[in-house]
Design a protein around this motif. Structure first.
Motif, PDB file in Angstrom:
ATOM      1  N   CYS A  38      19.958 -31.016   5.117  1.00 61.12           N
ATOM      2  CA  CYS A  38      19.955 -31.097   6.574  1.00 61.12           C
ATOM      3  C   CYS A  38      20.500 -29.811   7.148  1.00 61.12           C
ATOM      4  N   LEU A  39      20.019 -29.468   8.312  1.00 59.35           N
ATOM      5  CA  LEU A  39      20.438 -28.242   8.947  1.00 59.35           C
ATOM      6  C   LEU A  39      21.890 -28.360   9.367  1.00 59.35           C
ATOM      7  N   SER A  40      22.681 -27.344   9.060  1.00 58.00           N
ATOM      8  CA  SER A  40      24.111 -27.400   9.315  1.00 58.00           C
ATOM      9  C   SER A  40      24.551 -26.279  10.238  1.00 58.00           C
ATOM     10  N   GLU A  41      25.191 -26.650  11.334  1.00 55.30           N
ATOM     11  CA  GLU A  41      25.845 -25.704  12.215  1.00 55.30           C
ATOM     12  C   GLU A  41      24.951 -24.542  12.621  1.00 55.30           C
ATOM     13  N   PHE A  42      23.715 -24.855  13.063  1.00 54.64           N
ATOM     14  CA  PHE A  42      22.866 -23.773  13.520  1.00 54.64           C
ATOM     15  C   PHE A  42      23.273 -23.375  14.922  1.00 54.64           C
ATOM     16  N   ASP A  43      23.003 -22.161  15.273  1.00 56.79           N
ATOM     17  CA  ASP A  43      23.145 -21.726  16.649  1.00 56.79           C
ATOM     18  C   ASP A  43      21.878 -20.994  17.050  1.00 56.79           C
ATOM     19  N   PHE A  44      21.911 -20.379  18.248  1.00 58.66           N
ATOM     20  CA  PHE A  44      20.679 -19.825  18.759  1.00 58.66           C
ATOM     21  C   PHE A  44      20.412 -18.419  18.249  1.00 58.66           C
ATOM     22  N   LEU A  45      19.820 -17.624  19.094  1.00 61.32           N
ATOM     23  CA  LEU A  45      19.330 -16.318  18.714  1.00 61.32           C
ATOM     24  C   LEU A  45      20.392 -15.250  18.919  1.00 61.32           C
ATOM     25  N   ASP A  46      20.242 -14.135  18.184  1.00 64.39           N
ATOM     26  CA  ASP A  46      21.242 -13.087  18.309  1.00 64.39           C
ATOM     27  C   ASP A  46      20.708 -11.856  19.021  1.00 64.39           C
ATOM     28  N   SER A  47      19.556 -11.964  19.653  1.00 67.32           N
ATOM     29  CA  SER A  47      19.053 -10.826  20.422  1.00 67.32           C
ATOM     30  C   SER A  47      18.071 -11.293  21.476  1.00 67.32           C
ATOM     31  N   LEU A  48      17.970 -10.524  22.555  1.00 65.18           N
ATOM     32  CA  LEU A  48      17.040 -10.853  23.624  1.00 65.18           C
ATOM     33  C   LEU A  48      15.606 -10.757  23.140  1.00 65.18           C
ATOM     34  N   GLU A  49      15.355  -9.897  22.167  1.00 63.66           N
ATOM     35  CA  GLU A  49      14.010  -9.766  21.611  1.00 63.66           C
ATOM     36  C   GLU A  49      13.568 -11.097  21.023  1.00 63.66           C
ATOM     37  N   ASN A  50      14.454 -11.715  20.230  1.00 66.10           N
ATOM     38  CA  ASN A  50      14.111 -12.992  19.616  1.00 66.10           C
ATOM     39  C   ASN A  50      13.987 -14.087  20.659  1.00 66.10           C
ATOM     40  N   LEU A  51      14.805 -14.035  21.696  1.00 68.67           N
ATOM     41  CA  LEU A  51      14.752 -15.042  22.749  1.00 68.67           C
ATOM     42  C   LEU A  51      13.375 -15.109  23.370  1.00 68.67           C
ATOM     43  N   LYS A  52      12.717 -13.958  23.469  1.00 71.71           N
ATOM     44  CA  LYS A  52      11.419 -13.912  24.127  1.00 71.71           C
ATOM     45  C   LYS A  52      10.291 -14.446  23.252  1.00 71.71           C
ATOM     46  N   GLU A  53      10.586 -14.693  21.968  1.00 72.73           N
ATOM     47  CA  GLU A  53       9.574 -15.308  21.129  1.00 72.73           C
ATOM     48  C   GLU A  53       9.326 -16.733  21.592  1.00 72.73           C
ATOM     49  N   GLU A  54       8.088 -17.174  21.491  1.00 70.90           N
ATOM     50  CA  GLU A  54       7.753 -18.496  22.000  1.00 70.90           C
ATOM     51  C   GLU A  54       8.344 -19.610  21.151  1.00 70.90           C
ATOM     52  N   MET A  56      10.736 -20.944  17.577  1.00 71.65           N
ATOM     53  CA  MET A  56      11.708 -20.661  16.537  1.00 71.65           C
ATOM     54  C   MET A  56      11.871 -21.903  15.673  1.00 71.65           C
ATOM     55  N   LYS A  57      11.706 -21.769  14.384  1.00 76.55           N
ATOM     56  CA  LYS A  57      11.827 -22.921  13.495  1.00 76.55           C
ATOM     57  C   LYS A  57      13.294 -23.274  13.297  1.00 76.55           C
ATOM     58  N   ILE A  58      13.610 -24.541  13.536  1.00 74.32           N
ATOM     59  CA  ILE A  58      14.944 -25.091  13.290  1.00 74.32           C
ATOM     60  C   ILE A  58      14.748 -26.299  12.399  1.00 74.32           C
ATOM     61  N   GLY A  59      15.301 -26.279  11.202  1.00 79.07           N
ATOM     62  CA  GLY A  59      15.003 -27.345  10.259  1.00 79.07           C
ATOM     63  C   GLY A  59      13.504 -27.379  10.018  1.00 79.07           C
ATOM     64  N   ASN A  60      12.899 -28.553  10.196  1.00 80.05           N
ATOM     65  CA  ASN A  60      11.449 -28.687  10.061  1.00 80.05           C
ATOM     66  C   ASN A  60      10.732 -28.815  11.403  1.00 80.05           C
ATOM     67  N   ASN A 300      15.285 -32.851   9.542  1.00 74.82           N
ATOM     68  CA  ASN A 300      16.429 -32.288   8.803  1.00 74.82           C
ATOM     69  C   ASN A 300      17.421 -31.594   9.731  1.00 74.82           C
ATOM     70  N   ILE A 301      17.579 -32.114  10.920  1.00 78.32           N
ATOM     71  CA  ILE A 301      18.531 -31.562  11.889  1.00 78.32           C
ATOM     72  C   ILE A 301      19.597 -32.616  12.161  1.00 78.32           C
ATOM     73  N   ASP A 302      20.832 -32.270  11.836  1.00 82.34           N
ATOM     74  CA  ASP A 302      21.965 -33.195  11.939  1.00 82.34           C
ATOM     75  C   ASP A 302      22.642 -33.017  13.292  1.00 82.34           C
TER      76      ASP A 302
END
Length: 331
Positions: A38-54, A56-60, A300-302
């Motif tokens: 299971c996904l553990s303690e995920f957080d978001f993006l670390d750059s504005l470039e990635n934020l602009k992506e449509e 983002m895979k988190i778990g499944n 798989n997201i807790d």
């Protein structure tokens, strides 16, 4: 959208970027047993470039944003143009508050209503097409049609005492609510039937997932081999710790002839407690109905481990609710 509304959205998005998205980095724990990872303690993006992506895979699942609302979609449903589906997060609600969609939380109902209005505006959902569940942690499942529509979906709900909703009608947006319990999405692309089931530990013991499949078969002639299923973000196998009384419930039910797998879903925990794998339990009961294993996708997201983005009742107690939303729509 008018200019003032757009400026308002831009301000919220900017604040969200600075306050949240740069806070930590994305991390995942990979466990040896892929079934129970299971996904553990995920957080978001670390750059504005990635934020602009449509996407983002988190778990499944796939995390997306529209305006300033962050939500999940489900890869196995993505290619069906006649299916609308999302799972909401706590980001971001009316007036830059949390996106609490619960009807029995600490958030004032007026604010919850405004959160729904914002959601409807963002996703172009008509208010009178929302069919909101009335969850009681049991195994009641309703067949939904236009008679359940209300001119006030929040204050004059027509669904009573139901944790499962099924429909084959177009443009009815089924909504169930969560903060650790497991959302189960069902879609039969052949018969064009959808369902949502709210499966807490009590609903899991009552086999609400299995009963939803059986009702889809009985009422709509669905073939279980055609049904696609997804388990949404919920409390994971490393977080759902229980005392002996709950453990005994699971042993009693899942040591039956057709469910002899309690030794696989119950593990010893700390301080004379036990860890129960709700996800695996639900998967086994669904497979028992004829659902293909390869047609079941677990997020798989807790929720317990990821309260930056998701509500968790067990961890936070007084907290909000996220929504699983599903509808058959016109292509």
């Amino acid at each position: 959208m008018n200019e003032s509304r757009q400026n308002y959205m831009d301000v919220i998005l900017s604040e969200t970027i600075h306050d949240v998205l740069f806070e930590r980095r994305l991390r995942m724990n990979n466990f040896k047993d892929k079934q129970s990872s299971c996904l553990s303690e995920f957080d978001f993006l670390d750059s504005l470039e990635n934020l602009k992506e449509e996407n983002m895979k988190i778990g499944n699942f796939t995390l997306k944003k529209k305006d300033d609302i962050y939500y999940f979609t489900i890869p196995i449903f993505e290619n069906y143009g006649n299916l609308f589906h999302i799972f909401t997060t706590r980001k971001t609600g009316y007036n830059d508050k949390e996106l609490d969609l619960g009807v029995n939380t600490q958030t004032a109902l007026n604010d919850v209503y405004m959160n729904y209005l914002k959601l409807c505006e963002t996703f172009n959902i008509k208010q009178d097409s929302i069919i909101l569940s009335d969850q009681v942690h049991k195994d009641n499942i309703l067949i939904i049609d236009e008679s359940f529509k209300s001119n006030n979906f929040l204050f004059k709900r027509k669904v009573k005492n139901a944790d499962g909703l099924i429909t084959n009608k177009k443009n009815l947006f089924l909504v169930t609510l969560y903060a650790d319990c497991t959302p189960i999405y069902f879609f039969d692309p052949v018969k064009e039937v959808i369902a949502l089931a709210h499966s807490g530990w009590k609903g899991t013991v009552k086999k609400i997932g299995e009963k939803t499949v059986l009702k889809m078969i009985k009422e709509f002639g669905c073939n279980p081999k055609d049904i696609l299923v997804a388990l949404g973000p919920s409390i994971g196998p490393e977080s759902f710790e229980v005392k002996e009384d709950v453990k005994n419930f699971f042993e009693k039910i899942f040591n039956e002839k057709n469910f002899s797998f309690s030794n696989e879903i119950i593990k010893p925990g700390k301080n004379e407690k036990y860890l129960i794998d709700i996800w695996k339990t639900i998967e086994y009961t669904l497979i028992n109905t004829g659902i293909r294993k390869e047609h079941i996708l677990n997020s798989n997201i807790d929720t317990y481990k990821n309260t930056d983005l998701l509500f968790s009742y067990r961890k936070e107690k007084n907290t909000g609710r996220m929504a699983a939303i599903m509808a058959i729509i016109d292509n």
